[in-house]
Design a protein around this motif. Structure first.
Motif, PDB file in Angstrom:
ATOM      1  N   GLY A  54      27.292  -4.991   9.039  1.00  0.00           N
ATOM      2  CA  GLY A  54      28.467  -5.389   9.808  1.00  0.00           C
ATOM      3  C   GLY A  54      28.191  -6.295  10.985  1.00  0.00           C
ATOM      4  N   VAL A  55      26.978  -6.880  11.039  1.00  0.00           N
ATOM      5  CA  VAL A  55      26.612  -7.764  12.151  1.00  0.00           C
ATOM      6  C   VAL A  55      26.524  -9.194  11.606  1.00  0.00           C
ATOM      7  N   GLY A  56      27.431 -10.054  12.035  1.00  0.00           N
ATOM      8  CA  GLY A  56      27.576 -11.382  11.435  1.00  0.00           C
ATOM      9  C   GLY A  56      26.690 -12.441  12.041  1.00  0.00           C
ATOM     10  N   ILE A  57      25.372 -12.166  12.102  1.00  0.00           N
ATOM     11  CA  ILE A  57      24.428 -13.187  12.580  1.00  0.00           C
ATOM     12  C   ILE A  57      23.301 -13.357  11.553  1.00  0.00           C
ATOM     13  N   ARG A  58      22.601 -14.516  11.674  1.00  0.00           N
ATOM     14  CA  ARG A  58      21.669 -14.939  10.617  1.00  0.00           C
ATOM     15  C   ARG A  58      20.295 -14.290  10.787  1.00  0.00           C
ATOM     16  N   VAL A  59      20.246 -13.026  10.404  1.00  0.00           N
ATOM     17  CA  VAL A  59      19.002 -12.239  10.462  1.00  0.00           C
ATOM     18  C   VAL A  59      18.872 -11.478   9.147  1.00  0.00           C
ATOM     19  N   VAL A  60      17.685 -11.592   8.516  1.00  0.00           N
ATOM     20  CA  VAL A  60      17.384 -10.764   7.345  1.00  0.00           C
ATOM     21  C   VAL A  60      16.025 -10.115   7.540  1.00  0.00           C
ATOM     22  N   VAL A  61      15.831  -8.993   6.859  1.00  0.00           N
ATOM     23  CA  VAL A  61      14.504  -8.377   6.785  1.00  0.00           C
ATOM     24  C   VAL A  61      14.217  -8.146   5.298  1.00  0.00           C
ATOM     25  N   PHE A  62      12.933  -8.171   4.955  1.00  0.00           N
ATOM     26  CA  PHE A  62      12.546  -7.853   3.586  1.00  0.00           C
ATOM     27  C   PHE A  62      11.070  -7.504   3.575  1.00  0.00           C
ATOM     28  N   GLY A  63      10.635  -6.963   2.442  1.00  0.00           N
ATOM     29  CA  GLY A  63       9.210  -6.700   2.260  1.00  0.00           C
ATOM     30  C   GLY A  63       8.923  -5.254   1.929  1.00  0.00           C
ATOM     31  N   PHE A  64       7.822  -5.062   1.180  1.00  0.00           N
ATOM     32  CA  PHE A  64       7.408  -3.720   0.758  1.00  0.00           C
ATOM     33  C   PHE A  64       6.022  -3.821   0.138  1.00  0.00           C
ATOM     34  N   GLU A  65       5.325  -2.700   0.145  1.00  0.00           N
ATOM     35  CA  GLU A  65       4.057  -2.572  -0.591  1.00  0.00           C
ATOM     36  C   GLU A  65       4.364  -2.315  -2.059  1.00  0.00           C
ATOM     37  N   SER A  66       5.249  -1.313  -2.262  1.00  0.00           N
ATOM     38  CA  SER A  66       5.734  -1.044  -3.607  1.00  0.00           C
ATOM     39  C   SER A  66       7.169  -0.567  -3.439  1.00  0.00           C
ATOM     40  N   ASN A  67       7.978  -0.751  -4.480  1.00  0.00           N
ATOM     41  CA  ASN A  67       9.396  -0.449  -4.333  1.00  0.00           C
ATOM     42  C   ASN A  67       9.898   0.287  -5.561  1.00  0.00           C
ATOM     43  N   ILE A  68      10.499   1.454  -5.317  1.00  0.00           N
ATOM     44  CA  ILE A  68      10.964   2.307  -6.413  1.00  0.00           C
ATOM     45  C   ILE A  68      12.087   1.631  -7.205  1.00  0.00           C
ATOM     46  N   ARG A  69      12.857   0.767  -6.532  1.00  0.00           N
ATOM     47  CA  ARG A  69      13.951   0.073  -7.221  1.00  0.00           C
ATOM     48  C   ARG A  69      13.446  -1.080  -8.099  1.00  0.00           C
ATOM     49  N   TYR A  70      12.240  -1.602  -7.761  1.00  0.00           N
ATOM     50  CA  TYR A  70      11.655  -2.717  -8.515  1.00  0.00           C
ATOM     51  C   TYR A  70      10.188  -2.397  -8.777  1.00  0.00           C
ATOM     52  N   PRO A  71       9.918  -1.406  -9.659  1.00  0.00           N
ATOM     53  CA  PRO A  71       8.546  -0.894  -9.795  1.00  0.00           C
ATOM     54  C   PRO A  71       7.536  -1.930 -10.277  1.00  0.00           C
ATOM     55  N   GLU A  72       8.005  -2.995 -10.922  1.00  0.00           N
ATOM     56  CA  GLU A  72       7.050  -3.979 -11.439  1.00  0.00           C
ATOM     57  C   GLU A  72       6.800  -5.130 -10.459  1.00  0.00           C
ATOM     58  N   ALA A  73       7.492  -5.126  -9.333  1.00  0.00           N
ATOM     59  CA  ALA A  73       7.372  -6.253  -8.401  1.00  0.00           C
ATOM     60  C   ALA A  73       6.066  -6.187  -7.618  1.00  0.00           C
ATOM     61  N   ALA A  74       5.438  -7.357  -7.426  1.00  0.00           N
ATOM     62  CA  ALA A  74       4.245  -7.462  -6.579  1.00  0.00           C
ATOM     63  C   ALA A  74       4.657  -7.257  -5.118  1.00  0.00           C
ATOM     64  N   PRO A  75       3.720  -6.823  -4.262  1.00  0.00           N
ATOM     65  CA  PRO A  75       4.062  -6.621  -2.845  1.00  0.00           C
ATOM     66  C   PRO A  75       4.600  -7.902  -2.196  1.00  0.00           C
ATOM     67  N   VAL A  76       5.516  -7.709  -1.259  1.00  0.00           N
ATOM     68  CA  VAL A  76       6.091  -8.826  -0.495  1.00  0.00           C
ATOM     69  C   VAL A  76       5.843  -8.504   0.980  1.00  0.00           C
ATOM     70  N   PRO A  77       5.347  -9.473   1.769  1.00  0.00           N
ATOM     71  CA  PRO A  77       5.040  -9.155   3.179  1.00  0.00           C
ATOM     72  C   PRO A  77       6.275  -8.707   3.957  1.00  0.00           C
ATOM     73  N   GLN A  78       6.085  -7.696   4.784  1.00  0.00           N
ATOM     74  CA  GLN A  78       7.152  -7.172   5.643  1.00  0.00           C
ATOM     75  C   GLN A  78       7.541  -8.277   6.632  1.00  0.00           C
ATOM     76  N   THR A  79       8.786  -8.724   6.562  1.00  0.00           N
ATOM     77  CA  THR A  79       9.178  -9.943   7.280  1.00  0.00           C
ATOM     78  C   THR A  79      10.531  -9.780   7.957  1.00  0.00           C
ATOM     79  N   VAL A  80      10.613 -10.307   9.177  1.00  0.00           N
ATOM     80  CA  VAL A  80      11.895 -10.489   9.870  1.00  0.00           C
ATOM     81  C   VAL A  80      12.132 -11.992   9.880  1.00  0.00           C
ATOM     82  N   LEU A  81      13.270 -12.437   9.382  1.00  0.00           N
ATOM     83  CA  LEU A  81      13.511 -13.877   9.284  1.00  0.00           C
ATOM     84  C   LEU A  81      14.880 -14.187   9.902  1.00  0.00           C
TER      85      LEU A  81
END
Ligand code: NI
Length: 175
Positions: A54-81
Motif C-alpha cells: 500500500g505504499v506508492g513509491i518506487r521501491v522493491v526488494v527481492f532475493g533468496f538463497e532458496s525458495n519454497i515457492r520456486y524450488p528449482e530457482a538458482a539463488p538471487v542476491p538479497q537486494t533493495v532496489l
C-alpha cells in the motif's frame, strides 16, 4: 519491524504508477525496507514491491538463497532496489510459470526477457548496476512491473496456462 498485509489483486492501489523516491537514507525509507523484507520472508516471496503493502513509491526488494515457492530457482542476491530502470540486453524471451503474493493460490506462464541490465539505488542512495539472467531477470521484471501498476496476468499471452497452484502441482509437469 513488522510483517504487513499484502494487498490482493482487485485493490486499485495495485494498479497505480508509483512515485520516485527523492530522499535516501531516511528513517521512513529504512522502516519501509525493513517491513518489505520482513513481509517477503514471512510469505516466502521471491520479491515484494512497496505498492503491494500500500505504499506508492518506487521501491522493491527481492532475493533468496532458496525458495519454497520456486524450488528449482538458482539463488538471487538479497537486494533493495529504489527507482529501478531495466534494459533488455537481447530480444530473447522465455515463458515460465510465475506467481505473485498479490495473486495468491494461482500461477501463470509469463514471457519475460532472459537477459537484462538493471540499475537503481539501495535505500542509502548507493548506485546499483547489474546484469541478470533467467530467474533473477524474471524476478526483477516482475517486481518492477508492480511499480507501474502491472500484475503478471496482464503480461500473459496464453490464458490457458493460468490456474490454481494446488491443481497445477497435481499434474505431471505442472509447478
Ligand atoms: Ni508480485
Amino acid at each position: 519491524m513488522a510483517v504487513r498485509t499484502v494487498l490482493k489483486m482487485g485493490n486499485p492501489k495495485l494498479l497505480q504508477v508509483a512515485k520516485p523516491v527523492k530522499m535516501f537514507a531516511t528513517p521512513e525509507l529504512d522502516a519501509l525496507v525493513e517491513d518489505l523484507m520482513d513481509t517477503m520472508q514471512a510469505e516466502d516471496g521471491a520479491g515484494l514491491a512497496a505498492p503491494q503493502i500500500g505504499v506508492g513509491i518506487r521501491v522493491v526488494v527481492f532475493g533468496f538463497e532458496s525458495n519454497i515457492r520456486y524450488p528449482e530457482a538458482a539463488p538471487v542476491p538479497q537486494t533493495v532496489l529504489v527507482n529501478p530502470l531495466i534494459e533488455p540486453l537481447s530480444d530473447e524471451r522465455e515463458a515460465a510459470w510465475e506467481g505473485c503474493l498479490s495473486v495468491p493460490g494461482l500461477r501463470g506462464v509469463v514471457p519475460r526477457y532472459t537477459h537484462i541490465r538493471y540499475r537503481g539505488f539501495d535505500q542509502f542512495g548507493v548506485a546499483i548496476e547489474r546484469e541478470a539472467h533467467d530467474f533473477h531477470a524474471r524476478v526483477v521484471q516482475h517486481e518492477c512491473d508492480h511499480l507501474d501498476g502491472i500484475l503478471y496476468p496482464q503480461r500473459m499471452t496464453d490464458m490457458r496456462l493460468f490456474g490454481f497452484t494446488e491443481v497445477l502441482e497435481g499434474l505431471a509437469g505442472g509447478s
